[in-house]
Motif scaffolding. Structure first.
Motif, PDB file in Angstrom:
ATOM      1  N   HIS A 160       3.912  21.786 -74.862  1.00 57.35           N
ATOM      2  CA  HIS A 160       4.071  20.373 -74.485  1.00 57.35           C
ATOM      3  C   HIS A 160       4.331  20.161 -72.994  1.00 57.35           C
ATOM      4  O   HIS A 160       4.623  19.052 -72.575  1.00 57.35           O
ATOM      5  CB  HIS A 160       5.201  19.740 -75.303  1.00 57.35           C
ATOM      6  N   GLU A 161       4.277  21.231 -72.234  1.00 60.35           N
ATOM      7  CA  GLU A 161       4.526  21.165 -70.786  1.00 60.35           C
ATOM      8  C   GLU A 161       5.842  20.457 -70.497  1.00 60.35           C
ATOM      9  O   GLU A 161       5.900  19.447 -69.795  1.00 60.35           O
ATOM     10  CB  GLU A 161       3.346  20.502 -70.074  1.00 60.35           C
ATOM     11  N   ARG A 162       6.895  20.988 -71.075  1.00 59.96           N
ATOM     12  CA  ARG A 162       8.206  20.365 -70.915  1.00 59.96           C
ATOM     13  C   ARG A 162       9.173  21.277 -70.179  1.00 59.96           C
ATOM     14  O   ARG A 162       9.010  22.497 -70.146  1.00 59.96           O
ATOM     15  CB  ARG A 162       8.813  20.079 -72.293  1.00 59.96           C
ATOM     16  N   THR A 163      10.225  20.646 -69.673  1.00 58.08           N
ATOM     17  CA  THR A 163      11.350  21.385 -69.125  1.00 58.08           C
ATOM     18  C   THR A 163      12.443  21.369 -70.181  1.00 58.08           C
ATOM     19  O   THR A 163      12.735  20.312 -70.749  1.00 58.08           O
ATOM     20  CB  THR A 163      11.857  20.689 -67.834  1.00 58.08           C
ATOM     21  N   TYR A 164      13.017  22.537 -70.443  1.00 57.39           N
ATOM     22  CA  TYR A 164      14.117  22.610 -71.411  1.00 57.39           C
ATOM     23  C   TYR A 164      15.396  23.063 -70.723  1.00 57.39           C
ATOM     24  O   TYR A 164      15.400  24.077 -70.023  1.00 57.39           O
ATOM     25  CB  TYR A 164      13.795  23.603 -72.537  1.00 57.39           C
ATOM     26  N   GLY A 185      13.767  35.239 -69.136  1.00 61.92           N
ATOM     27  CA  GLY A 185      12.950  34.824 -67.989  1.00 61.92           C
ATOM     28  C   GLY A 185      13.126  33.367 -67.594  1.00 61.92           C
ATOM     29  O   GLY A 185      12.159  32.695 -67.201  1.00 61.92           O
ATOM     30  N   ALA A 186      14.361  32.875 -67.663  1.00 66.29           N
ATOM     31  CA  ALA A 186      14.604  31.464 -67.314  1.00 66.29           C
ATOM     32  C   ALA A 186      14.270  31.198 -65.844  1.00 66.29           C
ATOM     33  O   ALA A 186      14.479  32.061 -64.991  1.00 66.29           O
ATOM     34  CB  ALA A 186      16.074  31.126 -67.575  1.00 66.29           C
ATOM     35  N   GLU A 187      13.747  29.996 -65.583  1.00 62.99           N
ATOM     36  CA  GLU A 187      13.413  29.630 -64.204  1.00 62.99           C
ATOM     37  C   GLU A 187      14.690  29.426 -63.385  1.00 62.99           C
ATOM     38  O   GLU A 187      14.730  29.705 -62.193  1.00 62.99           O
ATOM     39  CB  GLU A 187      12.575  28.346 -64.175  1.00 62.99           C
ATOM     40  N   ILE A 202      15.543  21.610 -59.382  1.00 60.77           N
ATOM     41  CA  ILE A 202      14.312  20.789 -59.340  1.00 60.77           C
ATOM     42  C   ILE A 202      13.269  21.426 -58.415  1.00 60.77           C
ATOM     43  O   ILE A 202      12.082  21.504 -58.754  1.00 60.77           O
ATOM     44  CB  ILE A 202      14.658  19.337 -58.887  1.00 60.77           C
ATOM     45  N   ASP A 203      13.718  21.919 -57.246  1.00 60.90           N
ATOM     46  CA  ASP A 203      12.786  22.573 -56.315  1.00 60.90           C
ATOM     47  C   ASP A 203      12.095  23.757 -56.972  1.00 60.90           C
ATOM     48  O   ASP A 203      10.889  23.968 -56.803  1.00 60.90           O
ATOM     49  CB  ASP A 203      13.554  23.117 -55.092  1.00 60.90           C
ATOM     50  N   ARG A 204      12.873  24.503 -57.740  1.00 56.10           N
ATOM     51  CA  ARG A 204      12.298  25.690 -58.388  1.00 56.10           C
ATOM     52  C   ARG A 204      11.261  25.275 -59.450  1.00 56.10           C
ATOM     53  O   ARG A 204      10.237  25.936 -59.617  1.00 56.10           O
ATOM     54  CB  ARG A 204      13.407  26.566 -58.992  1.00 56.10           C
ATOM     55  N   ILE A 205      11.539  24.168 -60.151  1.00 54.72           N
ATOM     56  CA  ILE A 205      10.554  23.690 -61.146  1.00 54.72           C
ATOM     57  C   ILE A 205       9.272  23.258 -60.405  1.00 54.72           C
ATOM     58  O   ILE A 205       8.152  23.569 -60.820  1.00 54.72           O
ATOM     59  CB  ILE A 205      11.108  22.511 -61.979  1.00 54.72           C
ATOM     60  N   LYS A 210       3.521  23.978 -58.760  1.00 48.18           N
ATOM     61  CA  LYS A 210       2.489  24.129 -57.714  1.00 48.18           C
ATOM     62  C   LYS A 210       1.537  25.277 -58.039  1.00 48.18           C
ATOM     63  O   LYS A 210       0.365  25.249 -57.688  1.00 48.18           O
ATOM     64  CB  LYS A 210       3.171  24.409 -56.362  1.00 48.18           C
ATOM     65  N   ARG A 211       2.086  26.316 -58.681  1.00 51.08           N
ATOM     66  CA  ARG A 211       1.177  27.425 -59.027  1.00 51.08           C
ATOM     67  C   ARG A 211       0.689  27.316 -60.478  1.00 51.08           C
ATOM     68  O   ARG A 211       0.281  28.294 -61.103  1.00 51.08           O
ATOM     69  CB  ARG A 211       1.823  28.770 -58.734  1.00 51.08           C
ATOM     70  N   GLY A 212       0.808  26.102 -61.031  1.00 48.45           N
ATOM     71  CA  GLY A 212       0.189  25.813 -62.325  1.00 48.45           C
ATOM     72  C   GLY A 212       1.081  26.012 -63.534  1.00 48.45           C
ATOM     73  O   GLY A 212       0.632  25.916 -64.675  1.00 48.45           O
ATOM     74  N   LYS A 213       2.353  26.285 -63.276  1.00 48.08           N
ATOM     75  CA  LYS A 213       3.247  26.494 -64.415  1.00 48.08           C
ATOM     76  C   LYS A 213       3.875  25.158 -64.796  1.00 48.08           C
ATOM     77  O   LYS A 213       4.615  24.575 -64.012  1.00 48.08           O
ATOM     78  CB  LYS A 213       4.337  27.471 -63.981  1.00 48.08           C
ATOM     79  N   MET A 214       3.544  24.683 -65.971  1.00 42.98           N
ATOM     80  CA  MET A 214       3.928  23.312 -66.315  1.00 42.98           C
ATOM     81  C   MET A 214       5.153  23.227 -67.243  1.00 42.98           C
ATOM     82  O   MET A 214       5.508  22.158 -67.708  1.00 42.98           O
ATOM     83  CB  MET A 214       2.737  22.579 -66.943  1.00 42.98           C
ATOM     84  N   HIS A 215       5.770  24.362 -67.525  1.00 48.12           N
ATOM     85  CA  HIS A 215       6.987  24.299 -68.340  1.00 48.12           C
ATOM     86  C   HIS A 215       8.081  25.153 -67.692  1.00 48.12           C
ATOM     87  O   HIS A 215       7.779  26.101 -66.955  1.00 48.12           O
ATOM     88  CB  HIS A 215       6.720  24.778 -69.775  1.00 48.12           C
ATOM     89  N   SER A 216       9.324  24.801 -67.971  1.00 47.19           N
ATOM     90  CA  SER A 216      10.439  25.528 -67.359  1.00 47.19           C
ATOM     91  C   SER A 216      11.600  25.651 -68.322  1.00 47.19           C
ATOM     92  O   SER A 216      11.832  24.761 -69.148  1.00 47.19           O
ATOM     93  CB  SER A 216      10.959  24.768 -66.131  1.00 47.19           C
TER      94      SER A 216
END
Ligand code: F6P
Length: 319
Positions: A160-164, A185-187, A202-205, A210-216
């Motif tokens: 779902h391209e979400r941040t948890y 492997g948490a962001e 937020i910056d890390r997300i 930017k490199r195509g990773k849409m979930h965190s």
């Protein structure tokens, strides 16, 4: 020393049953009578004792929780409560007490030792937050439970391209968050022992997206604050589709891992051996991979250290 008692106190932890088994079996092996105290210090005050035999601890090595049950007992913190407990102990003919629990439990055990009942502690808490030891029983299982849960959340986060934001236990310590965050492997990992800032999260997300990773995945130790508040801040400030999961007491249950069973067995037996040798007022612990013992005084000092090099490593691996 003829008869010893064993109790579990504070929050339960996977491996407590394995430690009870080790205390009972090693005690009998060393020629002692062993009894169990139900409901922690409350049971000591109420004289709630059960006789333990080799068979009474059969088939529990792999079970979560504690067959002796556990409480956090306010009455035992009072002098009156301690005196009532000592009276019951004397009536029962108990010469020594083994306490499986956290630092609060050892404060009580220290008082009993000072008042004449030799006590020995075994560190049992999922938090891994006791100063006198590098390991507390239950931590490994709790971390594994948290990692398994985070892995599952990552699946749906990716779909779902979400941040948890995932809140884990640990009271004031960040050990569970750090280990679970690193292993899953948490962001970002937010722990009380390190400076944290939502802007950095937020910056890390954003860097990831930017490199195509849409979930965190953001792992937050409960000692930092509420996961829901951090989740709301991320949603409001950055507009990411953010969900919050609180793992809660899930982390306290379940079959102890092999490592917890190994630690519980060794620490349980060591506590009995120390008692037979006449030691008292100490907690068994682990230092540099070896079993040691430390005075309760040292063990309850609030100087538990987290390994911050792991925190910096985790940050560098999740850029
Ligand atoms: O100390 C173990 C622990 O699970 C902590 O991580 C947590 O903060 C606390 O106990 C929860 O306590 P209770 O089960 O009383 O809600």
């Amino acid at each position: 020393m003829k008869k010893i008692a064993v109790l579990t106190s504070g929050g339960d932890a996977p491996g407590m049953n394995t430690a009870i088994r080790a205390v009972v079996r090693r005690g009998i092996f060393r020629g002692l009578d062993v009894c169990g105290v139900k409901n922690g210090y409350k049971g000591l005050i109420d004289g709630n004792f059960v006789s333990m035999s080799l068979g009474s601890v059969g088939d529990i090595i792999h079970r979560g929780g504690t067959i002796l049950q556990s409480t956090r007992c306010e009455e035992f913190k009072t002098v009156k409560g301690q005196q009532r407990a000592l009276k019951e102990v004397e009536k029962e003919g108990i010469d020594g007490l083994i306490v499986i629990g956290g630092d609060g439990s050892f404060k009580g055990a220290r008082k009993l030792t000072i008042k004449g009942l030799p006590a020995i502690g075994i560190p049992g808490t999922i938090d891994n937050d006791i100063a006198g030891t590098e390991y507390t029983i239950g931590f490994d299982t709790a971390v594994n439970t948290a990692v398994e849960a985070i892995d599952k959340i990552r699946d749906t986060a990716a779909s779902h391209e979400r941040t948890y934001v995932i809140e884990v236990m640990g009271r004031d310590a960040g050990d569970i968050a750090l280990w679970a965050g690193m292993c899953a492997g948490a962001e970002s990992i937010i722990i009380p022992e390190a400076h944290h800032d939502v802007e950095d999260v937020i910056d890390r997300i954003k860097q990831g997206s930017k490199r195509g990773k849409m979930h965190s995945i953001i792992v937050v130790a409960e000692g930092v604050g509420k996961g829901t508040e951090i989740g709301n801040m991320i949603k409001e400030k950055a507009g990411f589709d953010t969900k919050v999961a609180i793992l809660g007491h899930l982390q306290r249950g379940g079959a102890p891992s092999a490592y917890d069973r190994m630690m519980s067995s060794q620490m349980g037996a060591k506590a009995v051996d120390l008692m037979v040798e006449g030691e008292k007022g100490v907690m068994v612990g682990l230092k540099n991979g070896r079993l040691i013992h430390t005075s309760f005084e040292e063990a309850v000092k609030e100087s538990h250290m987290i390994d911050l090099s792991l925190y910096h490593l985790a940050r560098s691996l999740s850029i």
